[in-house]
Scaffold this motif. Structure first.
Motif: not given
Lengths: 509, 113
Positions: B27, B88-89, B92, B95-96
């Motif tokens: 990611l 933001l990415g 995220l 969090i993931i």
């Protein structure tokens, strides 16, 4: 009046700022503040839309600078309809959220205020730069809204959307670079005036970029993959805004750019064909995939994919009548999809599950909500006398006027499939449960939420009868977009040309 | 010459980003690839205003030729937006990783089912 286009952006933007501040200092005042913001935004938008419908375009030059240097905010007949959707849909969402949230609505309210500002901004801006900024603001807020529940699953769906949305933004930026190089301006009115003189290669590249950029936002198959998961992760109360307002406003931006670049009457045929065929594919794929869903939210999300198809089909017909029918369907879809998401949410709460097979007897536990859900979904299917029927009928007629049979067949097949999946839900909900269902957890604001949804359902019914009264204004807007002389296209289009100068229209009709 | 070279550079950077986006599974690498692609687009925006003979766009009676300030404003805006989206990415991705225990995008569909 001329400052109203600024207000529709400023009120929710200031509201977002104030709400986050008040949340820290005086949490008790958050709900009254949200209601005030929603009412102010709704009233200003309604006043602005009425003014445009009555006496033509309203424009505002920020800081008093005229066109080549200054930045214009313009609401003309084309954008008025979409401003109505954004400027009334978002306040309704805020009111719904305020009514149904147990405690303080928290960060979701701030994000929704920002979303209201960004979507209203997209409809009132007359400048490509600002359009880009508002679209990116919408994107960022949407990511926040999808991830708002903070679970790993919602974060994953938000990341999925982020991937698509960054590509969408990238393509939009490329289109802007191309257009600025070719025209030397980012003013949408100037671009529309220069559109016919663009070199064909530049116009084609820019149109292709615009199509991909907004195809992602509108969920044009196969760019729709982010949507169902995102809606389910965002939850029904927010998904209604993402589908009802977000998709509609993206449709507006697509129409505005494609019709500017196409230059009045000859929007390049290939783009129209992509819209028409893509719309048909969207209708079929959306409805077929909706048929196999077992989660209400995902079912409604795929229904959004399908309805995006109806709208794009109307645009792709390439006539003023088709464009007007597509726009009417966009507004209708916003109303009925919001009603469907919110009444569906109440059904899910009563059954404590989003799974359709486990909804037995929910119609007896919550008869009022079930009736509202039926009205909203029957309007989505397109059963007369609801307004979904009116816009689908107009779409079918516009396509027959063009001598095209296939879209009519697609509309019929799509309607049949959607009736099948909603009927399946009705059957389950009406089945008498084997053992009495445990009483649902008390949901706050049932009556207020019910009132909001009932108003939307009444609008479904009233607009079904009021369609002939609304159509002349839409036809006028569509004819403006095409720069066509009146009385071409829709049979009901014998309208008097407007006297006010139209900043987006051609110099001499 | 310099303009053509910069166009080539923008195309090359765009291709590098697109390659990363298509090939990488992590990611964070994906966020980086998007960021690289956006850099290429911003380079194109800046090129719009390239004018070696122009001076700074400040209202001055002595200046006859100045560079177009609008692409610069657009580039700045695009940079800010790209930074925000990248942030933001990455957030995220954090969090993931915390909730789902992976950073590999090809494992996500299985975990979401």
């Amino acid at each position: 009046m001329s400052s109203f286009p600024v207000l529709v952006i400023l009120i929710p933007l200031g509201g977002a700022f104030l709400v986050s501040l008040v949340q820290l200092l005086l949490p008790r005042l958050v709900k009254p503040l949200l209601i005030a913001v929603a009412l102010a935004q709704g009233l200003v938008s309604a006043a602005l839309v009425t003014a445009v419908a009555r006496s033509g375009a309203v424009s505002h030059h920020l800081g008093g600078w005229p066109a080549p240097v200054g930045i214009a905010l313009v609401v003309d007949e084309l954008s008025a309809l979409f401003l109505a959707v954004a400027g009334i849909g978002m306040p309704l969402t805020l009111l719904y959220l305020t009514a149904t949230s147990r405690t303080s609505p928290g960060k979701t309210a701030v994000l929704l205020c920002l979303y209201a500002a960004a979507t209203a901004g997209q409809t009132v801006t007359g400048d490509l730069f600002n359009l880009f900024v508002f679209i990116e603001l919408t994107t960022v807020v949407t990511i926040g809204l999808i991830a708002r529940k903070g679970t790993g699953v919602s974060a994953a769906h938000a990341f999925h959307y982020l991937l698509y949305a960054s590509l969408s933004g990238l393509f939009l930026l490329l289109a802007i670079v191309l257009l600025y190089r070719a025209t030397g301006t980012l003013d949408l009115a100037r671009i529309a005036a220069l559109g016919p003189d663009l070199p064909p290669r530049v116009a084609a590249l820019a149109l292709a970029s615009v199509m991909v950029a907004f195809g992602i936002k509108i969920a044009l198959v196969p760019l729709h993959l982010w949507q169902p998961g995102a809606y389910a992760a965002a939850g029904s109360s927010v998904a209604a805004a993402l589908s009802g307002v977000g998709m509609t406003v993206s449709t507006y931006a697509l129409v505005r750019l494609v019709w500017s670049l196409g230059g009045g009457n000859d929007v390049p045929g290939l783009v129209l064909r992509v819209l028409l065929v893509g719309g048909c594919v969207n209708v079929l794929v959306g409805h077929v995939l909706g048929l196999v869903q077992r989660d209400i939210r995902r079912m409604l999300a795929f229904s959004s994919v399908a309805h995006a198809g109806y709208i794009l089909m109307g645009l792709g017909l390439g006539t003023a009548a088709g464009l007007a029918a597509g726009m009417l369907h966009a507004a209708n879809h916003a109303i009925m999809k919001m009603a469907a998401f919110w009444s569906g949410r109440a059904l899910m709460q009563h059954a404590s599950t989003p799974w359709i097979p486990r909804l037995q007897g929910v119609a007896y536990a919550a008869p009022g909500w079930f009736a509202l859900f039926m009205v909203a979904t029957l309007a989505l299917v397109g059963i007369p006398p609801f307004h979904g029927f009116a816009s689908k009928a107009l779409l079918a007629r516009a396509s027959l006027d063009q001598g095209l049979d296939l879209p009519v067949v697609v509309i019929a097949v799509g309607t049949a499939i959607s009736l099948a999946y909603y009927a399946r839900l009705y059957v389950v909900a009406l089945r008498i449960p084997r053992r009495p269902r445990a009483p649902p957890p008390a949901s706050p604001g049932r009556w207020a939420a019910g009132l909001i949804v009932a108003v939307l359902c009444l609008a479904c019914l009233a607009l079904g009868f009021a369609t002939p009264a609304v159509m002349p204004a839409l036809d006028r807007a569509a004819i403006r977009a095409f720069g066509l002389p009146a009385a071409v296209g829709h049979p009901r289009s014998e309208t008097t040309p407007r006297s006010a100068p139209d900043p987006f229209g051609p110099e001499a009709p | 010459m310099i303009v053509a070279a910069t166009y080539a550079a923008a195309a090359a950077v765009m291709c590098i980003g697109a390659y990363g986006l298509l090939v990488r599974r992590n990611l964070i690498h994906i966020c980086m690839s998007i960021s690289i692609m956006e850099t290429a687009a911003i380079l194109l925006v800046v090129l719009l205003a390239y004018d070696p003979a122009g001076s700074a766009p400040i209202l001055d009676p002595e200046v006859a030729r100045y560079v177009d300030p609008l692409p610069h404003a657009l580039a700045l805006t695009a940079i800010v937006i790209a930074a925000a989206v990248t942030a933001l990415g990455l957030a995220l991705a954090v969090i993931i990783h915390r909730r789902l225990g992976t950073l590999r995008i090809d494992e996500l569909p299985r975990l979401l089912r």
